[in-house]
Design a protein around this motif. Structure first.
Motif, short mmCIF file in Angstrom:
data_model
loop_
_atom_site.label_atom_id
_atom_site.label_comp_id
_atom_site.label_asym_id
_atom_site.label_seq_id
_atom_site.Cartn_x
_atom_site.Cartn_y
_atom_site.Cartn_z
N THR A 170 0.83 -1.20 0.00
CA THR A 170 0.00 0.00 0.00
C THR A 170 0.87 1.25 0.00
O THR A 170 1.80 1.36 0.80
CB THR A 170 -0.92 0.02 1.24
N GLU A 171 0.56 2.17 -0.89
CA GLU A 171 1.28 3.44 -0.95
C GLU A 171 0.95 4.29 0.28
O GLU A 171 -0.22 4.43 0.67
CB GLU A 171 0.88 4.20 -2.22
N VAL A 172 1.98 4.84 0.91
CA VAL A 172 1.81 5.68 2.10
C VAL A 172 2.16 7.12 1.74
O VAL A 172 3.18 7.37 1.10
CB VAL A 172 2.69 5.18 3.25
N GLN A 173 1.31 8.05 2.15
CA GLN A 173 1.55 9.46 1.89
C GLN A 173 2.09 10.15 3.14
O GLN A 173 1.73 9.79 4.28
CB GLN A 173 0.25 10.15 1.45
N LEU A 174 2.92 11.14 2.91
CA LEU A 174 3.47 11.97 3.98
C LEU A 174 3.01 13.40 3.71
O LEU A 174 3.27 13.96 2.65
CB LEU A 174 4.99 11.88 3.96
N TYR A 175 2.32 13.98 4.68
CA TYR A 175 1.82 15.34 4.55
C TYR A 175 2.66 16.29 5.40
O TYR A 175 3.00 15.96 6.55
CB TYR A 175 0.36 15.42 4.99
N THR A 176 2.99 17.43 4.84
CA THR A 176 3.77 18.44 5.56
C THR A 176 2.92 19.68 5.81
O THR A 176 2.43 20.29 4.86
CB THR A 176 5.05 18.82 4.79
N LEU A 177 2.75 20.00 7.09
CA LEU A 177 2.04 21.21 7.50
C LEU A 177 3.08 22.27 7.84
O LEU A 177 4.08 21.97 8.52
CB LEU A 177 1.16 20.93 8.72
N THR A 178 2.86 23.49 7.37
CA THR A 178 3.79 24.60 7.63
C THR A 178 3.01 25.77 8.20
O THR A 178 1.90 26.07 7.72
CB THR A 178 4.50 25.03 6.34
N ASN A 179 3.57 26.44 9.22
CA ASN A 179 2.84 27.59 9.77
C ASN A 179 3.49 28.91 9.35
O ASN A 179 4.47 28.93 8.59
CB ASN A 179 2.67 27.48 11.30
N ALA A 180 2.95 30.01 9.84
CA ALA A 180 3.37 31.35 9.41
C ALA A 180 4.83 31.66 9.76
O ALA A 180 5.45 32.53 9.16
CB ALA A 180 2.45 32.40 10.04
N HIS A 181 5.39 30.93 10.74
CA HIS A 181 6.76 31.17 11.17
C HIS A 181 7.74 30.14 10.62
O HIS A 181 8.90 30.10 11.05
CB HIS A 181 6.84 31.20 12.71
N GLY A 182 7.25 29.27 9.74
CA GLY A 182 8.12 28.29 9.11
C GLY A 182 8.24 26.97 9.84
O GLY A 182 8.96 26.07 9.40
N LEU A 183 7.56 26.81 10.98
CA LEU A 183 7.55 25.52 11.66
C LEU A 183 6.89 24.48 10.75
O LEU A 183 5.97 24.81 9.99
CB LEU A 183 6.79 25.59 12.99
N GLN A 184 7.36 23.25 10.84
CA GLN A 184 6.82 22.19 9.98
C GLN A 184 6.56 20.92 10.76
O GLN A 184 7.39 20.51 11.60
CB GLN A 184 7.79 21.87 8.83
N ALA A 185 5.42 20.30 10.49
CA ALA A 185 5.08 18.98 11.03
C ALA A 185 4.79 18.06 9.86
O ALA A 185 4.01 18.42 8.97
CB ALA A 185 3.86 19.07 11.94
N THR A 186 5.43 16.90 9.84
CA THR A 186 5.13 15.91 8.79
C THR A 186 4.44 14.71 9.43
O THR A 186 4.86 14.23 10.49
CB THR A 186 6.39 15.46 8.04
N ILE A 187 3.38 14.25 8.75
CA ILE A 187 2.51 13.22 9.30
C ILE A 187 2.23 12.18 8.23
O ILE A 187 1.89 12.51 7.09
CB ILE A 187 1.19 13.83 9.81
N SER A 188 2.37 10.92 8.59
CA SER A 188 2.20 9.79 7.68
C SER A 188 0.78 9.23 7.75
O SER A 188 0.19 9.17 8.84
CB SER A 188 3.22 8.71 8.06
N THR A 189 0.27 8.79 6.60
CA THR A 189 -1.04 8.11 6.63
C THR A 189 -0.93 6.73 7.27
O THR A 189 -1.92 6.17 7.71
CB THR A 189 -1.64 7.98 5.22
N TYR A 190 0.29 6.19 7.32
CA TYR A 190 0.51 4.93 8.05
C TYR A 190 0.64 5.27 9.53
O TYR A 190 1.57 5.96 9.95
CB TYR A 190 1.79 4.24 7.55
#
Length: 357
Positions: free
Chosen positions: A14-34
């Motif tokens: 199964t293909e797994v996606q990684l999503y990257t959230l970025t805020n106004a100050h450049g902080l980043q959180a990456t979250i996997s569908t797995y």
């Protein structure tokens, strides 16, 4: 909007996606569908340099390796149907006994052999007034891992523009079932610079903790922390008294919930080396403070980093361990027609060395 990229394929293809959230100050959180795993969390230090502060792997295969499966640290994952331990892998509910996997010595841990940390979540990226969001949904079938009822779960991650990662959990069921949802991120506010977290300074907003037996199941006693190495009502480093706790910290603290509902403070952490701070707020009654006692250097994570003992700490907001077998603890039973709602916020910052937590 959050961006997405491939995180590789599961062993089942199964293909797994990684999503990257970025805020106004450049902080980043990456979250996997797995597993809904927070694989990376980049926040600034006192020099303004972004750095990743959570343990994890560069691709999904790291979370499925034989070494990882054997060690079972649950790096960054969403945990369910029941976070923490259930004694003997059994509970009674409405006159019926339910039997679960014993995957932690004699006990059941973190939802069983195929908990929420090992399933593929459906993802919907978006935005809100607070910042970028990722909405994850999963339906746990009636009887999955031995639990009763079909449970529909929604988890929304929001990387807010005031530098927090907020996690909103909700769930509904068609049969009475115990539910205890949490996130199992391991933090090291000096990750890459420091091999362990023993010099991190911690404050816990809890006057009591749940005493446990040798298999980490609560005895039922809520003991005052005063005069014990569990007293973090004033600031102490993680390493200061850890030798006085056999095995290290892996216990549930009973939070001093504020009045008026909503989120109350659970913990504050400060790392003198990086200047980073972490504050945790939650609607939950407890927090499991765990200090990576079982990490032993056999796992190599992002950028070739070996994760040894105490390489990270966890602050898993939760209801208390073994609540289905402890009638005096706050109930974790979700009934049909009810909606479970829970929120936890991890807020990041920096502060001068001479400023109190």
């Amino acid at each position: 909007m959050p961006t997405s990229a491939s995180f590789g394929k599961t062993q089942a293809g199964t293909e797994v996606q990684l999503y990257t959230l970025t805020n106004a100050h450049g902080l980043q959180a990456t979250i996997s569908t797995y597993g809904g795993i927070v694989t990376s969390l980049r926040v600034p230090d006192k020099a303004g340099q972004l750095g990743d502060i959570v343990l994890g792997f560069d691709n999904v295969s790291g979370y499925q390796s034989p070494e990882y499966q054997k060690a079972g640290p649950y790096f960054g994952a969403l945990i369910g149907r029941y976070g923490n331990r259930i004694q003997g892998g059994q509970f009674r509910l409405e006159g019926q006994t339910y039997t679960l996997a014993k995957n932690n010595g004699p006990n059941h841990l973190h939802g069983g052999l195929q908990g929420f940390d090992k399933v593929i979540w459906q993802a919907q990226p978006g935005t809100s007034a607070e910042g970028q969001t990722l909405r994850l949904t999963y339906t746990s079938k009636d009887g999955e891992e031995g639990y009763p009822g079909q449970l529909a779960v929604t988890v929304v991650y929001t990387l807010t523009n005031d530098d927090a990662l907020k996690i909103d959990y909700s769930a509904t069921t068609d049969k009475a079932t115990p539910v205890n949802l949490t996130n199992h991120s391991y933090f090291n506010l000096s990750l890459g610079q420091s091999k362990d977290v023993l010099k991190h300074e911690v404050k816990l907003f809890a006057d009591r903790y749940t005493v446990v037996d040798e298999t980490l199941i609560p005895t039922g006693e809520l003991r005052p922390v005063k005069g014990t190495p569990f007293d973090f009502t004033t600031v102490h480093t993680i390493g200061e008294r850890i030798a006085q706790v056999p095995g290290g910290y892996d216990h549930n603290w009973v939070l001093n919930a504020g009045t008026g509902g909503g989120q109350h403070p659970a913990a504050s952490v400060y790392d003198p080396a990086s200047g980073r701070t972490l504050e945790v707020f939650t609607t939950e009654p407890g927090v499991q403070f765990y200090t990576g006692n079982f990490l032993d250097g056999t796992l190599t994570g992002k950028g070739g980093t070996k994760y040894g003992k105490h390489a990270g700490f966890c602050l898993e907001t939760q209801h208390f361990p073994d609540s289905p077998n402890q009638p005096k603890f706050p109930s974790t039973t979700l009934q049909p027609g009810q909606t479970l709602k829970s929120t936890t916020t991890y807020k990041f910052g920096v502060r001068p060395a001479n400023q109190e937590l």
